[in-house]
Design an enzyme around this catalytic site. Sequence first.
Site, PDB file in Angstrom:
ATOM      1  N   ASP A  68       0.845  -1.202   0.000  1.00  0.00           N
ATOM      2  CA  ASP A  68       0.000   0.000   0.000  1.00  0.00           C
ATOM      3  C   ASP A  68       0.878   1.248   0.000  1.00  0.00           C
ATOM      4  O   ASP A  68       2.033   1.204   0.431  1.00  0.00           O
ATOM      5  CB  ASP A  68      -0.889   0.026   1.251  1.00  0.00           C
ATOM      6  CG  ASP A  68      -1.868  -1.133   1.283  1.00  0.00           C
ATOM      7  OD1 ASP A  68      -2.177  -1.676   0.209  1.00  0.00           O
ATOM      8  OD2 ASP A  68      -2.317  -1.471   2.396  1.00  0.00           O
TER       9      ASP A  68
HETATM   10  N1  URA Z   1      -1.286  -5.919   3.794  1.00  0.00           N
HETATM   11  C1  URA Z   1      -1.761  -4.658   3.805  1.00  0.00           C
HETATM   12  O1  URA Z   1      -2.802  -4.376   4.386  1.00  0.00           O
HETATM   13  N2  URA Z   1      -1.053  -3.736   3.162  1.00  0.00           N
HETATM   14  C2  URA Z   1       0.100  -3.983   2.532  1.00  0.00           C
HETATM   15  O2  URA Z   1       0.694  -3.061   1.971  1.00  0.00           O
HETATM   16  C3  URA Z   1       0.580  -5.287   2.527  1.00  0.00           C
HETATM   17  C4  URA Z   1      -0.136  -6.250   3.171  1.00  0.00           C
END
Ligand code: URA
Length: 238
Positions: free
Chosen positions: A104
Amino acid sequence: MERLDKVLSNLGYGSRKEIKQAVRKGLIEVNGELVKDNGMQVDPESDRIIVNGEEIFYRKFIYLMMNKPDGVVSATFDNRDETVVDLLEVEHQVFNPFPVGRLDKDTVGLLFLTNDGELNHRLISPKWKVDKVYYAKIDKKVTEDDVNKFKKGITLDDGYLCKEAKLEILNATDEGSEVEVTIQEGKFHQVKRMFEAVGKEVVYLKRIEFGTLKLDEDLEEGEYRELTDEELAVLKGF
Ligand code: URA
Protein backbone atom coordinates in the site's frame (compact mmCIF):
# COMPACT_ATOMS: atom_id res chain seq x y z
CA MET A 1 23.51 -11.72 -31.61
CA GLU A 2 22.14 -8.19 -31.49
CA ARG A 3 22.94 -4.83 -33.01
CA LEU A 4 25.59 -2.98 -31.00
CA ASP A 5 23.63 0.29 -30.97
CA LYS A 6 20.51 -1.49 -29.72
CA VAL A 7 22.42 -3.19 -26.91
CA LEU A 8 24.02 0.06 -25.83
CA SER A 9 20.87 2.17 -26.00
CA ASN A 10 18.98 -0.47 -24.00
CA LEU A 11 21.64 -0.20 -21.36
CA GLY A 12 21.16 3.57 -21.18
CA TYR A 13 24.24 4.69 -23.11
CA GLY A 14 22.17 7.14 -25.17
CA SER A 15 19.96 7.11 -28.24
CA ARG A 16 21.02 5.20 -31.34
CA LYS A 17 21.96 8.52 -32.91
CA GLU A 18 24.22 9.35 -29.98
CA ILE A 19 25.82 5.93 -30.21
CA LYS A 20 26.47 6.46 -33.91
CA GLN A 21 28.24 9.71 -33.01
CA ALA A 22 30.29 7.94 -30.34
CA VAL A 23 31.33 5.34 -32.93
CA ARG A 24 32.39 8.13 -35.31
CA LYS A 25 34.47 9.68 -32.55
CA GLY A 26 36.20 6.33 -32.00
CA LEU A 27 34.89 5.91 -28.45
CA ILE A 28 33.64 2.33 -28.76
CA GLU A 29 35.65 -0.88 -28.94
CA VAL A 30 34.55 -4.49 -29.27
CA ASN A 31 37.05 -7.22 -28.34
CA GLY A 32 39.91 -4.76 -28.60
CA GLU A 33 39.01 -3.40 -32.05
CA LEU A 34 37.70 0.06 -32.69
CA VAL A 35 34.11 -0.12 -33.93
CA LYS A 36 33.39 1.36 -37.38
CA ASP A 37 29.78 0.25 -37.79
CA ASN A 38 27.25 1.14 -35.09
CA GLY A 39 24.97 -1.60 -36.41
CA MET A 40 27.54 -4.39 -36.06
CA GLN A 41 26.31 -7.62 -34.55
CA VAL A 42 27.58 -8.43 -31.07
CA ASP A 43 26.94 -11.05 -28.44
CA PRO A 44 26.59 -8.88 -25.35
CA GLU A 45 27.04 -11.90 -23.07
CA SER A 46 30.49 -12.80 -24.37
CA ASP A 47 31.91 -9.87 -26.38
CA ARG A 48 33.99 -7.36 -24.49
CA ILE A 49 32.46 -3.97 -25.22
CA ILE A 50 34.20 -0.80 -24.12
CA VAL A 51 32.56 2.62 -24.19
CA ASN A 52 34.65 5.66 -23.48
CA GLY A 53 37.36 3.57 -21.84
CA GLU A 54 34.97 1.62 -19.61
CA GLU A 55 33.87 -1.95 -20.07
CA ILE A 56 30.09 -2.31 -20.08
CA PHE A 57 28.47 -4.53 -17.51
CA TYR A 58 25.86 -6.39 -19.51
CA ARG A 59 22.94 -8.20 -17.98
CA LYS A 60 19.50 -8.91 -19.22
CA PHE A 61 17.76 -8.93 -15.88
CA ILE A 62 17.99 -6.75 -12.84
CA TYR A 63 16.99 -7.67 -9.28
CA LEU A 64 16.51 -4.91 -6.73
CA MET A 65 15.62 -4.78 -3.06
CA MET A 66 14.05 -1.50 -1.96
CA ASN A 67 13.07 -0.19 1.44
CA LYS A 68 9.87 1.42 0.19
CA PRO A 69 9.05 4.72 1.86
CA ASP A 70 5.62 5.97 2.92
CA GLY A 71 3.66 7.96 0.32
CA VAL A 72 4.97 6.22 -2.80
CA VAL A 73 2.90 3.81 -4.89
CA SER A 74 4.05 0.32 -5.90
CA ALA A 75 3.59 0.80 -9.63
CA THR A 76 5.64 1.68 -12.67
CA PHE A 77 3.45 4.64 -13.60
CA ASP A 78 0.88 6.80 -11.84
CA ASN A 79 -0.90 9.99 -12.88
CA ARG A 80 -0.87 11.52 -9.43
CA ASP A 81 1.65 9.95 -7.13
CA GLU A 82 5.34 9.27 -7.15
CA THR A 83 6.07 5.59 -7.90
CA VAL A 84 8.76 3.25 -6.64
CA VAL A 85 10.24 3.23 -10.15
CA ASP A 86 10.60 7.04 -10.00
CA LEU A 87 12.97 6.48 -7.05
CA LEU A 88 15.39 4.44 -9.17
CA GLU A 89 18.50 5.80 -10.86
CA VAL A 90 18.29 5.99 -14.66
CA GLU A 91 20.91 3.23 -14.91
CA HIS A 92 18.36 0.89 -13.27
CA GLN A 93 15.23 2.40 -14.84
CA VAL A 94 16.51 1.50 -18.31
CA PHE A 95 15.89 -2.17 -17.50
CA ASN A 96 12.17 -1.42 -17.02
CA PRO A 97 11.86 -3.16 -13.67
CA PHE A 98 8.48 -3.51 -11.97
CA PRO A 99 7.50 -4.29 -8.40
CA VAL A 100 6.77 -7.94 -7.61
CA GLY A 101 3.51 -7.73 -5.71
CA ARG A 102 2.34 -4.53 -4.13
CA LEU A 103 2.59 -2.65 -0.89
CA ASP A 104 0.00 0.00 0.00
CA LYS A 105 1.00 3.62 -0.44
CA ASP A 106 1.44 3.98 3.34
CA THR A 107 3.19 0.62 3.87
CA VAL A 108 6.97 0.74 4.14
CA GLY A 109 9.66 -1.90 3.85
CA LEU A 110 10.82 -4.66 1.60
CA LEU A 111 9.80 -4.41 -2.03
CA PHE A 112 11.43 -6.58 -4.67
CA LEU A 113 11.67 -5.18 -8.20
CA THR A 114 12.79 -6.98 -11.32
CA ASN A 115 12.28 -7.22 -15.07
CA ASP A 116 12.47 -11.02 -14.90
CA GLY A 117 8.89 -11.97 -15.76
CA GLU A 118 9.34 -15.65 -15.10
CA LEU A 119 10.61 -15.12 -11.56
CA ASN A 120 7.86 -12.57 -10.94
CA HIS A 121 5.26 -15.08 -12.03
CA ARG A 122 6.63 -17.73 -9.72
CA LEU A 123 6.81 -15.43 -6.71
CA ILE A 124 3.27 -14.12 -7.01
CA SER A 125 1.67 -17.47 -7.80
CA PRO A 126 -0.28 -18.85 -4.81
CA LYS A 127 1.06 -22.29 -5.78
CA TRP A 128 4.55 -21.45 -4.52
CA LYS A 129 3.38 -20.31 -1.05
CA VAL A 130 5.85 -17.47 -0.64
CA ASP A 131 5.95 -16.18 2.95
CA LYS A 132 5.59 -12.45 3.47
CA VAL A 133 6.45 -11.25 6.95
CA TYR A 134 5.21 -7.92 8.27
CA TYR A 135 6.01 -5.97 11.40
CA ALA A 136 2.93 -4.03 12.50
CA LYS A 137 1.80 -1.62 15.19
CA ILE A 138 -1.79 -2.12 16.24
CA ASP A 139 -4.02 0.38 18.04
CA LYS A 140 -5.25 -2.04 20.73
CA LYS A 141 -4.14 -5.02 22.79
CA VAL A 142 -3.58 -8.06 20.57
CA THR A 143 -4.51 -11.29 22.39
CA GLU A 144 -3.93 -15.04 22.19
CA ASP A 145 -7.51 -15.25 20.93
CA ASP A 146 -6.43 -13.18 17.90
CA VAL A 147 -3.43 -15.48 17.40
CA ASN A 148 -5.80 -18.46 17.27
CA LYS A 149 -8.21 -16.72 14.91
CA PHE A 150 -5.33 -15.89 12.53
CA LYS A 151 -4.24 -19.54 12.69
CA LYS A 152 -7.72 -20.83 11.89
CA GLY A 153 -8.20 -18.35 9.02
CA ILE A 154 -9.74 -14.89 9.20
CA THR A 155 -12.81 -14.06 7.14
CA LEU A 156 -12.45 -10.67 5.48
CA ASP A 157 -15.21 -8.06 5.01
CA ASP A 158 -16.00 -9.41 1.53
CA GLY A 159 -16.45 -12.95 2.83
CA TYR A 160 -13.03 -14.21 1.67
CA LEU A 161 -11.61 -16.85 4.00
CA CYS A 162 -7.89 -16.28 4.44
CA LYS A 163 -5.46 -19.13 4.66
CA GLU A 164 -3.74 -19.87 7.93
CA ALA A 165 -1.58 -16.94 9.08
CA LYS A 166 1.03 -16.75 11.81
CA LEU A 167 0.55 -13.95 14.30
CA GLU A 168 3.30 -13.36 16.82
CA ILE A 169 2.84 -10.86 19.64
CA LEU A 170 6.04 -8.90 20.34
CA ASN A 171 4.40 -6.82 23.04
CA ALA A 172 0.83 -5.96 23.89
CA THR A 173 -0.64 -3.31 26.17
CA ASP A 174 -4.04 -1.60 26.38
CA GLU A 175 -2.45 1.36 24.54
CA GLY A 176 -1.37 -0.72 21.58
CA SER A 177 0.69 -3.68 20.39
CA GLU A 178 3.60 -4.65 18.23
CA VAL A 179 3.29 -7.86 16.23
CA GLU A 180 4.75 -9.88 13.39
CA VAL A 181 2.38 -11.40 10.88
CA THR A 182 3.28 -14.01 8.27
CA ILE A 183 0.95 -14.54 5.32
CA GLN A 184 1.34 -16.37 2.06
CA GLU A 185 -1.39 -14.56 0.18
CA GLY A 186 -1.50 -11.01 -1.09
CA LYS A 187 -5.09 -9.83 -1.15
CA PHE A 188 -5.72 -6.10 -1.35
CA HIS A 189 -4.99 -4.50 2.08
CA GLN A 190 -4.85 -8.01 3.50
CA VAL A 191 -3.08 -7.43 6.82
CA LYS A 192 -5.11 -4.31 7.57
CA ARG A 193 -8.35 -6.10 6.78
CA MET A 194 -7.39 -9.14 8.87
CA PHE A 195 -6.98 -6.88 11.90
CA GLU A 196 -10.21 -5.04 11.08
CA ALA A 197 -11.92 -8.43 11.20
CA VAL A 198 -10.85 -8.75 14.86
CA GLY A 199 -11.87 -5.16 15.68
CA LYS A 200 -8.41 -3.60 15.55
CA GLU A 201 -6.54 -1.16 13.39
CA VAL A 202 -3.07 -1.36 11.87
CA VAL A 203 -1.40 2.00 12.52
CA TYR A 204 2.00 1.16 11.01
CA LEU A 205 2.95 -1.59 8.59
CA LYS A 206 6.40 -2.61 7.41
CA ARG A 207 7.28 -5.66 5.35
CA ILE A 208 10.46 -7.25 6.65
CA GLU A 209 10.65 -10.48 4.63
CA PHE A 210 9.57 -11.62 1.20
CA GLY A 211 10.22 -15.29 0.45
CA THR A 212 13.87 -15.88 1.27
CA LEU A 213 14.69 -12.17 1.13
CA LYS A 214 15.14 -10.23 4.34
CA LEU A 215 15.04 -6.45 4.37
CA ASP A 216 18.58 -5.08 4.56
CA GLU A 217 18.52 -2.93 7.68
CA ASP A 218 21.23 -0.70 6.19
CA LEU A 219 18.78 0.57 3.58
CA GLU A 220 17.08 3.77 4.66
CA GLU A 221 13.52 4.27 3.49
CA GLY A 222 13.66 5.18 -0.21
CA GLU A 223 17.01 3.45 -0.72
CA TYR A 224 17.59 0.27 -2.68
CA ARG A 225 20.35 -2.01 -3.87
CA GLU A 226 20.84 -4.92 -6.22
CA LEU A 227 20.47 -8.39 -4.72
CA THR A 228 23.71 -10.17 -3.96
CA ASP A 229 24.49 -13.25 -6.06
CA GLU A 230 23.72 -15.38 -3.03
CA GLU A 231 20.35 -13.74 -2.31
CA LEU A 232 19.39 -14.22 -5.92
CA ALA A 233 20.50 -17.85 -6.07
CA VAL A 234 18.51 -18.68 -2.93
CA LEU A 235 15.46 -16.79 -4.14
CA LYS A 236 15.54 -18.57 -7.50
CA GLY A 237 16.07 -21.93 -5.88
CA PHE A 238 12.83 -21.55 -3.99
N1 URA B 1 -1.29 -5.92 3.79
C1 URA B 1 -1.76 -4.66 3.80
O1 URA B 1 -2.80 -4.38 4.39
N2 URA B 1 -1.05 -3.74 3.16
C2 URA B 1 0.10 -3.98 2.53
O2 URA B 1 0.69 -3.06 1.97
C3 URA B 1 0.58 -5.29 2.53
C4 URA B 1 -0.14 -6.25 3.17
